[in-house]
Design a protein around this motif. Structure first.
Motif, mmCIF file in Angstrom:
data_model
loop_
_atom_site.group_PDB
_atom_site.id
_atom_site.type_symbol
_atom_site.label_atom_id
_atom_site.label_comp_id
_atom_site.label_asym_id
_atom_site.label_seq_id
_atom_site.Cartn_x
_atom_site.Cartn_y
_atom_site.Cartn_z
ATOM 1 N N SER A 1 0.800 -1.223 0.000
ATOM 2 C CA SER A 1 0.000 0.000 0.000
ATOM 3 C C SER A 1 0.831 1.271 0.000
ATOM 4 N N VAL A 2 2.023 1.261 0.566
ATOM 5 C CA VAL A 2 2.813 2.483 0.602
ATOM 6 C C VAL A 2 3.182 2.955 -0.800
ATOM 7 N N ALA B 1 -4.420 1.868 8.126
ATOM 8 C CA ALA B 1 -5.296 2.119 6.977
ATOM 9 C C ALA B 1 -5.389 0.881 6.097
ATOM 10 N N THR B 2 -4.260 0.255 5.841
ATOM 11 C CA THR B 2 -4.261 -0.964 5.021
ATOM 12 C C THR B 2 -5.088 -2.049 5.675
ATOM 13 N N ALA C 1 -2.003 8.986 5.573
ATOM 14 C CA ALA C 1 -2.123 7.618 5.067
ATOM 15 C C ALA C 1 -2.847 7.658 3.737
ATOM 16 N N MET C 2 -2.498 6.718 2.865
ATOM 17 C CA MET C 2 -3.162 6.613 1.573
ATOM 18 C C MET C 2 -3.150 5.165 1.127
ATOM 19 N N VAL C 3 -4.318 4.643 0.846
ATOM 20 C CA VAL C 3 -4.469 3.289 0.319
ATOM 21 C C VAL C 3 -5.275 3.394 -0.962
ATOM 22 N N GLY C 4 -4.692 2.933 -2.066
ATOM 23 C CA GLY C 4 -5.358 3.051 -3.356
ATOM 24 C C GLY C 4 -6.017 1.781 -3.835
ATOM 25 N N SER D 1 -2.697 -4.865 -8.465
ATOM 26 C CA SER D 1 -3.259 -3.714 -9.174
ATOM 27 C C SER D 1 -2.684 -2.444 -8.581
ATOM 28 N N ASN D 2 -1.853 -1.742 -9.374
ATOM 29 C CA ASN D 2 -1.262 -0.506 -8.877
ATOM 30 C C ASN D 2 -2.092 0.729 -9.227
ATOM 31 N N TYR D 3 -3.328 0.530 -9.698
ATOM 32 C CA TYR D 3 -4.220 1.657 -10.000
ATOM 33 C C TYR D 3 -4.644 2.315 -8.688
ATOM 34 N N ASN D 4 -4.385 3.609 -8.573
ATOM 35 C CA ASN D 4 -4.641 4.323 -7.333
ATOM 36 C C ASN D 4 -6.057 4.875 -7.313
ATOM 37 N N ARG D 5 -6.950 4.171 -6.650
ATOM 38 C CA ARG D 5 -8.351 4.576 -6.590
ATOM 39 C C ARG D 5 -8.571 5.762 -5.657
ATOM 40 N N ALA D 6 -7.599 6.074 -4.836
ATOM 41 C CA ALA D 6 -7.725 7.209 -3.926
ATOM 42 C C ALA D 6 -7.519 8.533 -4.639
ATOM 43 N N THR D 7 -6.712 8.535 -5.701
ATOM 44 C CA THR D 7 -6.386 9.793 -6.370
ATOM 45 C C THR D 7 -6.821 9.852 -7.819
ATOM 46 N N SER D 8 -7.086 8.698 -8.438
ATOM 47 C CA SER D 8 -7.378 8.682 -9.866
ATOM 48 C C SER D 8 -8.811 8.292 -10.196
ATOM 49 N N ALA D 9 -9.408 7.380 -9.441
ATOM 50 C CA ALA D 9 -10.751 6.888 -9.758
ATOM 51 C C ALA D 9 -11.787 7.991 -9.566
#
Length: 728
Positions: free
Chosen positions: A282-283, A319-320, A346-349, A356-364
């Protein structure tokens, strides 16, 4: 005379037929002569090339500092290393600092005649050619350690004779300029071992978690075995392959006499502990979002840098775990947590970065559902509503659109606080229609929503797609009293020597809404968690937040704040298909609570400021607001009678024919006392201004004959008298 001529002819004939050397011998002689000549020319060229190259080679210190790319060490806010990206060179070890077993292992497996050649090993070349002939393909290289060093520093890995020739020249030049110990030191600190690790110290730290000065015999054998094929023999990629290759190295070391067979038998490579790879889950969502910002923060540089981030390791772990523990099966989850200044804690995407390295926190971009009502009620509060004002929960239709509540039930007359806490769609629709859907969209823009926003009536229920980080930013702005914040992840950047290259500067945010509006929405958000749809987000201290659920349960949201930490959670499927039972008040709210218990554990409990300090224009009595201020302008009383401004005494009260005085009604038209004040504009002035005056006045031009524009004053919005008990 004739005899003499005959003798001369005979003599000449005999000399022309003098037996010479055979043709093949003459050919060999010519080839030899030409070969020697060419060899001499080649030797002269080689000596000249080596001499010229030796002179042009950088000095030893320059070679030590040269790198194949930029190394970036990413650190958490407490200084711990999160992940190392790009080439990693570890700590430079001098020749005497390198364990002897490491030097012996590398020389044994890569260049056993290292001490006996001058950079190019003819014996090794012949051996390589013989193996090539027997195997039918290149199976064994003839490159020495010096040649490999030359290739790593100056050349690429292209398999061409031209590159091989340059490699040999460089190797011979290196041997002329530097000692064997210096070359081996350079090699062991620069050779690539896979996984971005250059040099034995970087490899030792990556694979075994300790400096190279502490390498054991087995660890040295594994590292030495990596040079041949780093990707194939890497312990993190294939443990069994790395162990098998390590045993081969041990056997070669025995053959070279650097260790005994007994020593080799005592080494059990299967018991060597490998270091756990850092930052491969997650990091990495966070680093993928934060590190591209370096292009804007720093001038172009290739030197190694350390990036100190805002990430809290304990919060990131929590968070993870919160996402993985609560996300429904077959769905994805994302989380963003911000400190009160915008620092990302904290950020978990997603549930698994490796898969899957698609970041749903910043891109979705997903629909927020009722979480969007934050902006509807902010607009309503700014327009004059208070949490205690009455509203009616009933069926409504706006431009052909008829929203329904969850469960399709209606509560009738309730207050604004209850409508928000129980997420009444009909009330949100009425408020949005009253303040204007464009006003709601403007409010969302004001609070940091960057995605497109539609202004159709249904927008009040969150039909415009948004990003999780933007929504979290909006809630964070509310938590600090309605002041804008900017999420950031990089605190400072330094070189590996500690030189400061960049440092984040705190900037005071812009005031987005008056304080009383922020206090009012905080009141509503607190009620939603205390008694409404967000009860699952309670953590034993004040929490303010809002749930969000989209149609057919495709998305579930919870966003809220407590003790200066704002966190947003989203759950759903990447293909936007429905998820049975998913709603913002269940899994997302529980994930929020699990995370926040850890995130605020060491922070003091903070009570929310929900006290309404309304502006003066909202504190005026209703009748005075409707009638106007008599000291400022003419106004009309409730019966339509014109009342002139004045001191507010008896002279300003209308009088009727029968002697009664206002406010009426009375018989006949109202009569106002005669005033001696001159009119603001005389009839003569009006005649001149409209063109009806004397034509000989040079200061006025003739009127254009336009009819006067009638302006109908808008009906003033009703002012709601605040309830002194506004807190829930």
């Amino acid at each position: 005379m004739a005899k003499n001529n005959g003798r001369r002819r005979k003599s000449g004939a005999s000399s022309s037929r003098e037996p010479g050397k055979p043709f093949w011998r003459r050919t060999i002689r010519r080839v030899f002569v030409w070969g020697v000549a060419l060899a001499l020319l080649g030797l002269i060229f080689l000596v000249t090339a080596v001499a010229f190259t030796t002179r042009e080679l950088p000095d030893y210190n320059a070679l030590k500092s040269s790198q194949n790319g930029q190394m970036i060490v990413v650190r958490a806010r407490d200084g711990t290393e999160l992940v190392s990206l790009g080439p990693s060179y570890g700590k430079w070890l001098g020749y005497d600092q390198i364990p002897q077993i490491m030097k012996d292992a590398m020389v044994s497996v890569e260049d056993r005649r290292y001490r006996n050649h001058y950079g190019v090993d003819p014996v090794g070349i012949v051996r390589s050619l013989m193996v090539r002939y027997e195997a039918g393909h290149w199976k064994q290289g003839g490159s020495t350690i010096t040649q490999q060093l030359a290739r790593n520093i100056f050349l690429n890995n292209a398999r061409t004779f031209g590159r091989k020739g340059r490699e040999m020249v460089l190797a011979l030049a290196l041997e002329r300029k530097f000692t064997k110990d210096q070359i081996l030191e350079l090699y062991l600190n620069k050779v690539y071992f896979g996984g971005g690790a250059y040099g034995i110290d970087a490899a030792s730290r990556k694979f075994f978690g300790h400096p190279a000065t502490e390498l054991s015999t087995g660890e040295a054998a594994i590292i030495a075995g990596l040079v041949k094929a780093p990707s194939n023999y890497s312990p993190t990629a294939d443990v069994e392959a790395s162990i098998a290759r390590g045993n081969v190295v041990l056997g070669v070391m025995v053959d070279n006499g650097v260790i005994s067979q007994e020593d080799a038998d005592q080494v059990d490579l299967t018991k060597i502990k490998l270091a756990k790879e850092k930052g491969q889950n997650s990091v990495r969502y966070f680093t993928d979002w934060a590190l591209p910002q370096l292009d804007m923060l720093l001038p172009e540089t290739n030197e190694p840098i350390e990036v100190w981030t805002t990430l809290d390791p304990k919060a990131q772990t929590a968070a993870t775990a919160a996402i993985v523990r609560n996300v429904p099966k077959g769905t994805q989850g994302a989380l963003v947590s911000l400190d009160r200044d915008g620092a990302v804690l904290a950020m978990v995407g997603g549930t698994d970065y490796v898969n899957s390295n698609y970041n749903r926190a910043t891109s979705a971009q997903r629909q927020p559902g009722s979480a969007w009502k934050l902006f509807v009620y902010l607009a309503a509060l700014e327009a004059g509503y208070t949490p205690s004002d009455p509203v009616v929960d009933e069926p409504v239709t706006i431009d052909g659109w008829s929203p329904h509540n969850s469960g399709r039930n209606y509560a009738g007359q309730i207050d604004v606080r209850s409508a928000f806490a129980y997420s009444k769609n009909t009330v949100a629709a009425q408020l949005g229609n009253e303040v204007g859907f464009g006003t709601v969209a403007s409010m969302a823009r004001r609070f940091g929503i960057t995605t497109p926003i539609n202004t159709r009536p249904a927008m009040v229920l969150g039909t415009s797609e948004v990003r999780l980080i933007d929504m979290t930013r909006a809630f964070a702005a509310v938590s600090v009293g309605g002041t804008s914040i900017e999420p950031y992840g990089i605190m400072k950047v330094t070189t590996t020597d500690g030189e400061l290259l960049y440092e984040h500067k705190s900037v005071r945010g812009q005031v987005l809404v008056p304080h009383y509006v922020a206090a009012g929405i905080t009141d509503l958000l607190q009620s939603a968690v205390a008694t409404g749809t967000g009860r699952a987000a309670q953590i034993g201290r004040p929490v303010a937040g809002k749930t969000g659920t989209t149609s057919s349960n495709k998305d579930g949201w919870f966003l809220g704040f407590s003790s200066g930490v704002t966190t947003g959670v989203w759950m759903g499927r990447d293909d936007a298909r429905a998820v049975a039972g998913l709603s913002g008040g269940h899994a997302p709210a529980r994930a929020f609570a699990d995370f926040m218990r850890v995130a605020v554990r060491n922070r003091p409990v903070e009570q929310f400021d929900t006290k309404l300090q309304l502006p003066e224009w909202q504190l005026e009595p209703d009748d005075e607001y409707l009638m106007g201020d008599p000291d400022d302008y003419y106004y009309v009383d409730e019966n339509g009678n014109l009342v002139r401004p004045g001191s507010g005494g008896a002279d300003d009260i209308p009088m009727y024919e029968d002697g009664t005085i206002g406010p009426g009604p009375g018989p006949g038209p109202a009569m106002l006392p005669d005033r001696s004040d001159p009119p603001a504009a005389t009839e003569d002035f009006l005649d001149r201004a409209t063109g009806r005056g004397p034509a000989d006045d040079p200061g006025l031009r003739a009127g254009q004959g336009l009819a006067p524009k009638v302006i109908t004053p808008p009906r003033p919005a009703p002012t709601r008298t605040p309830n002194p008990n506004t807190n829930p």
